[in-house]
Each structure stands twice: as C-alpha cells, then as structure tokens.
Design a protein around this motif. Structure first.
Motif, PDB file in Angstrom:
ATOM      1  N   SER A  11       0.845  -1.209   0.000  1.00 36.73           N
ATOM      2  CA  SER A  11       0.000   0.000   0.000  1.00 36.73           C
ATOM      3  C   SER A  11       0.873   1.249   0.000  1.00 36.73           C
ATOM      4  O   SER A  11       2.100   1.177   0.154  1.00 36.73           O
ATOM      5  CB  SER A  11      -0.890  -0.002   1.248  1.00 36.73           C
ATOM      6  N   THR A  12       0.228   2.407  -0.118  1.00 40.57           N
ATOM      7  CA  THR A  12       0.964   3.681  -0.103  1.00 40.57           C
ATOM      8  C   THR A  12       1.881   3.751   1.122  1.00 40.57           C
ATOM      9  O   THR A  12       3.081   4.024   1.011  1.00 40.57           O
ATOM     10  CB  THR A  12      -0.052   4.852  -0.041  1.00 40.57           C
ATOM     11  N   TYR A  32       1.128  -9.164   1.205  1.00 44.71           N
ATOM     12  CA  TYR A  32       0.166  -8.682   0.209  1.00 44.71           C
ATOM     13  C   TYR A  32      -1.037  -9.621   0.238  1.00 44.71           C
ATOM     14  O   TYR A  32      -0.891 -10.805   0.529  1.00 44.71           O
ATOM     15  CB  TYR A  32       0.783  -8.635  -1.204  1.00 44.71           C
ATOM     16  N   ALA A  33      -2.216  -9.067  -0.040  1.00 43.51           N
ATOM     17  CA  ALA A  33      -3.410  -9.909  -0.141  1.00 43.51           C
ATOM     18  C   ALA A  33      -3.674 -10.220  -1.607  1.00 43.51           C
ATOM     19  O   ALA A  33      -3.713 -11.377  -2.017  1.00 43.51           O
ATOM     20  CB  ALA A  33      -4.597  -9.211   0.498  1.00 43.51           C
ATOM     21  N   ASN A  35      -2.218  -7.883  -4.244  1.00 43.23           N
ATOM     22  CA  ASN A  35      -1.294  -7.151  -5.105  1.00 43.23           C
ATOM     23  C   ASN A  35       0.097  -7.800  -5.162  1.00 43.23           C
ATOM     24  O   ASN A  35       1.097  -7.209  -4.739  1.00 43.23           O
ATOM     25  CB  ASN A  35      -1.199  -5.699  -4.607  1.00 43.23           C
ATOM     26  N   ILE A  57      -5.541 -11.245   5.691  1.00 44.62           N
ATOM     27  CA  ILE A  57      -5.916 -11.222   7.110  1.00 44.62           C
ATOM     28  C   ILE A  57      -7.410 -11.501   7.332  1.00 44.62           C
ATOM     29  O   ILE A  57      -7.866 -11.510   8.463  1.00 44.62           O
ATOM     30  CB  ILE A  57      -5.480  -9.903   7.797  1.00 44.62           C
ATOM     31  N   PRO A 173      -1.726   8.378  11.583  1.00 47.11           N
ATOM     32  CA  PRO A 173      -1.345   9.281  10.490  1.00 47.11           C
ATOM     33  C   PRO A 173      -2.512  10.195  10.103  1.00 47.11           C
ATOM     34  O   PRO A 173      -3.684   9.834  10.215  1.00 47.11           O
ATOM     35  CB  PRO A 173      -1.025   8.341   9.316  1.00 47.11           C
ATOM     36  N   LEU A 175      -3.775  12.697   6.665  1.00 41.66           N
ATOM     37  CA  LEU A 175      -3.997  12.373   5.247  1.00 41.66           C
ATOM     38  C   LEU A 175      -2.661  12.233   4.516  1.00 41.66           C
ATOM     39  O   LEU A 175      -1.849  13.172   4.503  1.00 41.66           O
ATOM     40  CB  LEU A 175      -4.839  13.483   4.611  1.00 41.66           C
ATOM     41  N   LEU A 176      -2.452  11.048   3.941  1.00 42.23           N
ATOM     42  CA  LEU A 176      -1.169  10.750   3.287  1.00 42.23           C
ATOM     43  C   LEU A 176      -1.119  11.333   1.878  1.00 42.23           C
ATOM     44  O   LEU A 176      -2.128  11.294   1.148  1.00 42.23           O
ATOM     45  CB  LEU A 176      -0.971   9.230   3.186  1.00 42.23           C
TER      46      LEU A 176
HETATM   47  N1  LIG Z   1      -4.196   6.898   3.121  1.00 37.25           N
HETATM   48  C1  LIG Z   1      -4.342   7.725   4.168  1.00 37.25           C
HETATM   49  O1  LIG Z   1      -4.448   8.968   4.020  1.00 37.25           O
HETATM   50  C2  LIG Z   1      -4.350   7.162   5.564  1.00 37.25           C
HETATM   51  C3  LIG Z   1      -4.487   8.051   6.648  1.00 37.25           C
HETATM   52  C4  LIG Z   1      -4.486   7.531   7.942  1.00 37.25           C
HETATM   53  C5  LIG Z   1      -4.350   6.174   8.146  1.00 37.25           C
HETATM   54  N2  LIG Z   1      -4.231   5.337   7.073  1.00 37.25           N
HETATM   55  C6  LIG Z   1      -4.083   3.906   7.364  1.00 37.25           C
HETATM   56  O2  LIG Z   1      -2.808   3.497   6.881  1.00 37.25           O
HETATM   57  C7  LIG Z   1      -2.875   2.130   6.444  1.00 37.25           C
HETATM   58  C8  LIG Z   1      -2.401   2.055   5.004  1.00 37.25           C
HETATM   59  O3  LIG Z   1      -3.227   2.916   4.239  1.00 37.25           O
HETATM   60  P1  LIG Z   1      -2.951   3.134   2.669  1.00 37.25           P
HETATM   61  O4  LIG Z   1      -3.768   4.300   2.242  1.00 37.25           O
HETATM   62  O5  LIG Z   1      -1.485   3.111   2.443  1.00 37.25           O
HETATM   63  O6  LIG Z   1      -3.610   1.788   2.090  1.00 37.25           O
HETATM   64  P2  LIG Z   1      -4.073   1.510   0.571  1.00 37.25           P
HETATM   65  O7  LIG Z   1      -3.040   2.059  -0.356  1.00 37.25           O
HETATM   66  O8  LIG Z   1      -5.490   1.954   0.412  1.00 37.25           O
HETATM   67  O9  LIG Z   1      -4.027  -0.083   0.504  1.00 37.25           O
HETATM   68  C9  LIG Z   1      -4.830  -0.893   1.331  1.00 37.25           C
HETATM   69  C10 LIG Z   1      -3.979  -2.068   1.792  1.00 37.25           C
HETATM   70  O10 LIG Z   1      -4.765  -2.974   2.589  1.00 37.25           O
HETATM   71  C11 LIG Z   1      -4.468  -4.289   2.129  1.00 37.25           C
HETATM   72  N3  LIG Z   1      -5.580  -5.220   2.337  1.00 37.25           N
HETATM   73  C12 LIG Z   1      -6.856  -5.108   1.892  1.00 37.25           C
HETATM   74  N4  LIG Z   1      -7.539  -6.242   2.202  1.00 37.25           N
HETATM   75  C13 LIG Z   1      -6.669  -7.055   2.846  1.00 37.25           C
HETATM   76  C14 LIG Z   1      -6.763  -8.363   3.385  1.00 37.25           C
HETATM   77  N5  LIG Z   1      -7.904  -9.077   3.339  1.00 37.25           N
HETATM   78  N6  LIG Z   1      -5.658  -8.913   3.964  1.00 37.25           N
HETATM   79  C15 LIG Z   1      -4.498  -8.211   4.017  1.00 37.25           C
HETATM   80  N7  LIG Z   1      -4.343  -6.983   3.514  1.00 37.25           N
HETATM   81  C16 LIG Z   1      -5.416  -6.411   2.931  1.00 37.25           C
HETATM   82  C17 LIG Z   1      -4.207  -4.152   0.633  1.00 37.25           C
HETATM   83  O11 LIG Z   1      -3.484  -5.287   0.165  1.00 37.25           O
HETATM   84  P3  LIG Z   1      -3.556  -5.766  -1.399  1.00 37.25           P
HETATM   85  O12 LIG Z   1      -3.449  -4.511  -2.229  1.00 37.25           O
HETATM   86  O13 LIG Z   1      -2.411  -6.704  -1.550  1.00 37.25           O
HETATM   87  O14 LIG Z   1      -4.878  -6.446  -1.596  1.00 37.25           O
HETATM   88  C18 LIG Z   1      -3.393  -2.864   0.622  1.00 37.25           C
HETATM   89  O15 LIG Z   1      -2.038  -3.130   0.873  1.00 37.25           O
HETATM   90  C19 LIG Z   1      -4.332   1.700   6.621  1.00 37.25           C
HETATM   91  O16 LIG Z   1      -4.473   1.041   7.864  1.00 37.25           O
HETATM   92  C20 LIG Z   1      -5.086   3.024   6.629  1.00 37.25           C
HETATM   93  O17 LIG Z   1      -6.308   2.938   7.309  1.00 37.25           O
HETATM   94  C21 LIG Z   1      -4.223   5.795   5.788  1.00 37.25           C
END
Ligand SMILES: NC(=O)c1ccc[n+]([C@@H]2O[C@H](COP(=O)([O-])OP(=O)(O)OC[C@H]3O[C@@H](n4cnc5c(N)ncnc54)[C@H](OP(=O)(O)O)[C@@H]3O)[C@@H](O)[C@H]2O)c1
Length: 233
Positions: A11-12, A32-33, A35, A57, A173, A175-176
């Motif tokens: 993920s990001t 990875y799930a 990807n 998971i 975190p 907003l990324l």
């Molecule tokens: N983006 C933001 O602004 C932000 C802000 C605060 C907190 N966060 C938190 O930071 C973390 C990462 O966020 P992100 O935005 O980088 O994520 P993202 O790019 O939206 O990607 C989501 C991730 O979750 C994984 N995932 C989905 N279903 C799954 C499963 N069944 N088993 C295992 N993994 C699974 C995906 O894996 P696959 O792609 O391999 O399926 C992917 O790696 C999350 O917990 C999010 O809530 C994000």
C-alpha cells in the motif's frame, strides 16, 4: 538483523514502511493480499532483504500457513486497512462488516497468531490507526472512524496484557500524500489549509515513527500522531 512483518506492505504507507526497514538492514516480509505484482516489483528493487509474503488477514487458515514461512519475528506492523465513504443512513451492514473484518478483526487475527513468535524474541507490535480515531466525523466515515477507534483501544489493552514481553504501540497518520490527491482535490485543499505545516503527510515520515516505535524499548501503550499539525489547526 531483525525480522519485520508488514501487512498490506504494497500500500501507499506499507511501501514506505518496508523501504525504511530494508534500508536499515532488516529482513522485511512484505505482506500482500491481492497485489502480488507490486510485492514482486519491490523485491526486485530491494533485493533479498524484502520477501513478498501472501497474507490475507480475512482468512485465518491462510495467515497460519503464511507465518510458517517466517524465520522468527521481531516486529509486526499491522498496516492493512481499507476505507470507504458512506453516510450513516446509506451505509449497508455488509460494508460496515467488510471494514471491520479487515481493519479490526483481521488485525486481531494476525496479531493473535504472531504473539508466540514475538514473545520468543521480546518483540513489538506497531498498529496503524488514523487521526480519524481522534477526530472522527470528516463526513461519511463513521464506520472507518469506529474501526480505527477500536484499533486504538485494542492497542492500549494489548500493551497491558502483553507487557513486559511484547511492546504494543500505534501511529495515527493524517492524510497521506498519494497520486490521487492532486492539487485541485478539495480534501487536499482543506487538509493543507487547516494543518499547521500546511501539508499532507509524506508516507516516509510515518515510516520513521513506525521504526522509532519498533526500536524504543521505553515505549508501550502509546498512540503517536503524525499529521502535520492537522489536529492542532
Ligand atoms: N491513506 C491515508 O491517508 C491514511 C491516513 C491515515 C491512516 N491510514 C491507514 O494506513 C494504512 C495504510 O493505508 P494506505 O492508504 O497506504 O492503504 P491503501 O493504499 O489503500 O491499501 C490498502 C492495503 O490494505 C491491504 N488489504 C486489503 N484487504 C486485505 C486483506 N484481506 N488482507 C491483508 N491486507 C489487505 C491491501 O493489500 P492488497 O493490495 O495486496 O490487496 C493494501 O495493501 C491503513 O491502515 C489506513 O487505514 C491511511
């Protein structure tokens, strides 16, 4: 060299966390799930220290067989998490359940299976929460906010239950920075206007804090915000 497992490693944020630990000389299992392609690309870029690991998971059986591939475990980073936007009246129960099954129950499933491995090495857990747990109500995010609130409470409860053998902390975190948030994006504009540093959060900056929490033997039960001062703004 420590062994680090990062769920949602493609993920990001997951990519930045994997990169940070690999560059620090650790062995990183990049979960990875779906990807696999990106996990393989990361392995090609970073070499043998980054090991792609299929890790769904939502499937306890798959978690157990994936963990058999680890050569010990020092740090678990529970990073997998999903997000969606629905008003409380539009939100279907199936969507509430999907968000909770990944963000909360999935995190629990993986953590529970990792506890014996972590205990054997006096390891630590870093959970990725969100500022939404501390400042809920962005609009359409009640289900996500509730899931991240649960992650924070679980983190603190686990820190009490698992000390002194395992430390447990969380990061919140803001907003990324991500390619889909271009300059015209209203959420981005709002975030930049309100945050004291007038910026979105670089994933690599969150990764620094994850690494710190994995290392610092005096921290447990903590929630550390990395939000460019959004909550202060
Ligand atoms: N983006 C933001 O602004 C932000 C802000 C605060 C907190 N966060 C938190 O930071 C973390 C990462 O966020 P992100 O935005 O980088 O994520 P993202 O790019 O939206 O990607 C989501 C991730 O979750 C994984 N995932 C989905 N279903 C799954 C499963 N069944 N088993 C295992 N993994 C699974 C995906 O894996 P696959 O792609 O391999 O399926 C992917 O790696 C999350 O917990 C999010 O809530 C994000």
């Amino acid at each position: 060299m420590r062994s680090i497992l990062v769920s949602g490693g493609t993920s990001t944020l997951g990519r930045a966390i994997c990169e940070r630990f690999v560059k620090a000389g650790e062995r990183v299992y990049c979960g990875y799930a779906s990807n696999r392609e990106t996990a393989d690309e990361l392995a090609a870029s970073y070499g043998p220290s980054l090991i792609p690991l299929h890790l769904d998971i939502q499937d306890a059986g798959s978690i157990a067989s994936s963990l058999q591939e680890l050569e010990g475990l020092d740090v678990l980073v529970n990073n997998s998490g999903v997000f969606s936007v629905f008003t409380p009246t539009e939100l279907l129960e199936s969507e509430w359940q999907r968000i909770f099954d990944i963000n909360v129950t999935g995190l629990f499933r993986l953590t529970q299976k990792c506890i014996p491995l972590l205990r054997a090495r006096k390891g630590s857990i870093v959970n990725i929460a969100s500022i939404n747990a501390l400042h809920p109500g962005f609009g359409g995010t009640s289900h996500y906010d509730a899931s991240k609130g649960a992650v924070v409470a679980y983190t603190k409860s686990l820190a009490k239950e698992l000390g002194p053998s395992i430390r447990v902390n969380a990061v919140a975190p803001g907003l990324l920075k991500a390619p889909y948030l271009d300059n015209e994006n209203p959420l981005r504009q709002h975030y930049e206007e309100r945050s004291l540093l007038q910026s979105l959060v670089e994933p690599g900056e969150v990764a620094k804090v994850v690494q710190l929490l994995s290392d610092c033997s005096a921290m447990t039960g903590e929630l550390v915000g990395v939000d460019c001062g959004y909550l202060m703004g």
